[in-house]
Write a protein that holds these residues in place. Structure first.
Motif, PDB file in Angstrom:
ATOM      1  N   LYS A 226      -6.080  62.311  72.600  1.00 56.09           N
ATOM      2  CA  LYS A 226      -7.325  61.913  71.931  1.00 56.09           C
ATOM      3  C   LYS A 226      -7.047  60.844  70.868  1.00 56.09           C
ATOM      4  N   ILE A 227      -5.951  60.989  70.130  1.00 51.76           N
ATOM      5  CA  ILE A 227      -5.588  59.998  69.124  1.00 51.76           C
ATOM      6  C   ILE A 227      -5.349  58.642  69.776  1.00 51.76           C
ATOM      7  N   VAL A 230      -8.713  57.003  70.989  1.00 54.55           N
ATOM      8  CA  VAL A 230      -9.496  56.395  69.913  1.00 54.55           C
ATOM      9  C   VAL A 230      -8.815  55.122  69.406  1.00 54.55           C
ATOM     10  N   THR A 231      -7.494  55.180  69.244  1.00 51.19           N
ATOM     11  CA  THR A 231      -6.750  54.027  68.728  1.00 51.19           C
ATOM     12  C   THR A 231      -6.797  52.852  69.700  1.00 51.19           C
ATOM     13  N   LEU A 244      -8.907  51.810  60.847  1.00 54.99           N
ATOM     14  CA  LEU A 244      -9.203  53.164  61.313  1.00 54.99           C
ATOM     15  C   LEU A 244      -9.289  54.100  60.115  1.00 54.99           C
ATOM     16  N   ASP A 248     -12.860  58.724  61.762  1.00 59.00           N
ATOM     17  CA  ASP A 248     -12.925  58.245  63.144  1.00 59.00           C
ATOM     18  C   ASP A 248     -12.162  59.159  64.096  1.00 59.00           C
ATOM     19  N   LEU A 249     -11.300  59.999  63.536  1.00 65.10           N
ATOM     20  CA  LEU A 249     -10.411  60.795  64.381  1.00 65.10           C
ATOM     21  C   LEU A 249     -10.464  62.295  64.121  1.00 65.10           C
ATOM     22  N   LEU A 253     -10.295  65.201  66.944  1.00 63.61           N
ATOM     23  CA  LEU A 253      -8.965  65.788  67.047  1.00 63.61           C
ATOM     24  C   LEU A 253      -9.029  67.307  66.944  1.00 63.61           C
ATOM     25  N   PRO A 281      -3.795  62.677  61.868  1.00 60.62           N
ATOM     26  CA  PRO A 281      -3.407  62.010  63.113  1.00 60.62           C
ATOM     27  C   PRO A 281      -2.269  61.015  62.911  1.00 60.62           C
ATOM     28  N   LEU A 283      -0.700  57.939  64.607  1.00 64.52           N
ATOM     29  CA  LEU A 283      -1.072  56.954  65.617  1.00 64.52           C
ATOM     30  C   LEU A 283       0.146  56.564  66.452  1.00 64.52           C
TER      31      LEU A 283
END
Length: 345
Positions: A226-227, A230-231, A244, A248-249, A253, A281, A283
């Protein structure tokens, strides 16, 4: 790996116990704990232990550094040694410093670190421990659990629950500012971690013990997909990685981890009851971040940084997705062994 201590070992025997307790023992008379010391020796010992600051020059003390100093040390080390993780730096410095500066927190600080292997989770937990205790992971107040080592057999889960509660209770009794690190949460048997839920909740005391000043850190690969999703979407939309935000995460998450059947957090009450303060998170690392890791490792070994070798080692790493090849699939994890090929160590 330092052996986990049973709660009974915290007190020890006679003089050993008194020395281990350090400043906390200043109110205890030597005779009352059964020490058969001569009057002069007892007086000298009691006098020494009555001065916590003096004692801490000779032995490790619970909460060795005050909050401001620990926060400053944490920020400095993260700035120098962690790359590509602006969210991690921002969240951890504020969370840890604020928590340590709070004389009466409402609950323990609970952090859950998520991301691919090699992105820095273990490294950061080590830095957090070192910023608070000089001994870091070797401190008697820092306790590390590895799921595959300490909780390997599903059929023993009931026994593990009892042991885990006992270990935590005993060590927090010895030091309210104890740190507990749980590695490989994605490999932990579902339901086991829920056994410590009472220790993370908003209780003033449980059976005469307060857990509010302890720190719990969970490390997991769960949620890494998922990280990355999104990234990568952020990158494809032409946005800067550094723009970011945690918002946003974090929600996506936590939901991903909660619903992951291959995670120790699967349908966990720790998430359901909002007892985890921050989902942090990590990245995926880009080519430029891998090169930063290589430079720092070269410097730590005492070599002059050779940019040609830096580029060679970075080029040997594999990257994903297949088309864009943006992120290192092993982060910086194999950088150190790859450097051995170029130098006689």
């Amino acid at each position: 790996m330092r052996l986990l201590r049973e709660p009974g070992a915290v007190l020890g025997l006679a003089l050993v116990a008194l020395v281990q307790l350090g400043p906390e023992a200043q109110a205890v008379e030597p005779i009352s704990v059964g020490l058969a010391l001569a009057g002069a020796a007892a007086s000298a010992l009691t006098g020494l232990i009555s001065y916590p600051r003096l004692y801490c020059y000779f032995a490790e003390c619970c909460l060795q550094r005050p909050g401001a100093r620990a926060g400053a040390a944490l920020e400095e080390h993260l700035d120098k040694k962690l790359f590509g993780q602006h969210l991690v730096k921002r969240v951890l410095v504020k969370a840890v410093t604020g928590f340590l500066n709070n004389a009466n927190p409402k609950k323990p600080l609970t952090l859950s670190l998520h991301g691919w292997t090699g992105t820095g989770k273990n490294f950061v937990s080590k830095i957090v421990a070192e910023s608070i205790y000089e001994g870091g992971l070797n401190s008697k107040y820092v306790h590390q659990f590895v799921s595959t080592l300490h909780f390997p057999h599903r059929q023993n889960i009931t026994q593990y629950k009892d042991q885990l509660q006992s270990w935590i209770r005993g060590n927090v009794t010895a030091c309210a500012r104890s740190i507990f690190i749980f590695d490989e949460m994605d490999k932990m048997h579902a339901g086991l971690i829920d056994s410590i839920k009472p220790f993370l909740d908003y209780y003033e005391e449980l059976d005469g013990v307060s857990y509010r000043k302890a720190i719990f850190i969970f490390l997991s690969n769960a949620g890494a997909e998922k990280i990355t999703e999104v990234t990568l979407d952020f990158w494809r939309r032409g946005k800067r990685r550094e723009d970011l935000e945690l918002r946003d995460l974090e929600v996506a998450l936590s939901v991903s981890v909660f619903n992951n059947k291959n995670s120790g957090f699967w349908h966990s009450s720790l998430i359901d009851r909002n007892l985890i303060d921050y989902f942090v998170p990590f990245l995926p690392l880009e080519y430029k971040h891998v090169k930063m890791c290589i430079r720092v490792e070269l410097e730590s070994r005492g070599y002059v940084v050779d940019e040609e070798i830096v580029a060679r080692v970075a080029d040997e790493m594999t990257y994903f997705p297949k088309v864009e090849r943006i992120y290192s699939d092993k982060g910086c994890k194999t950088v150190y062994t790859k450097l051995d090929f170029y130098y006689d160590l």
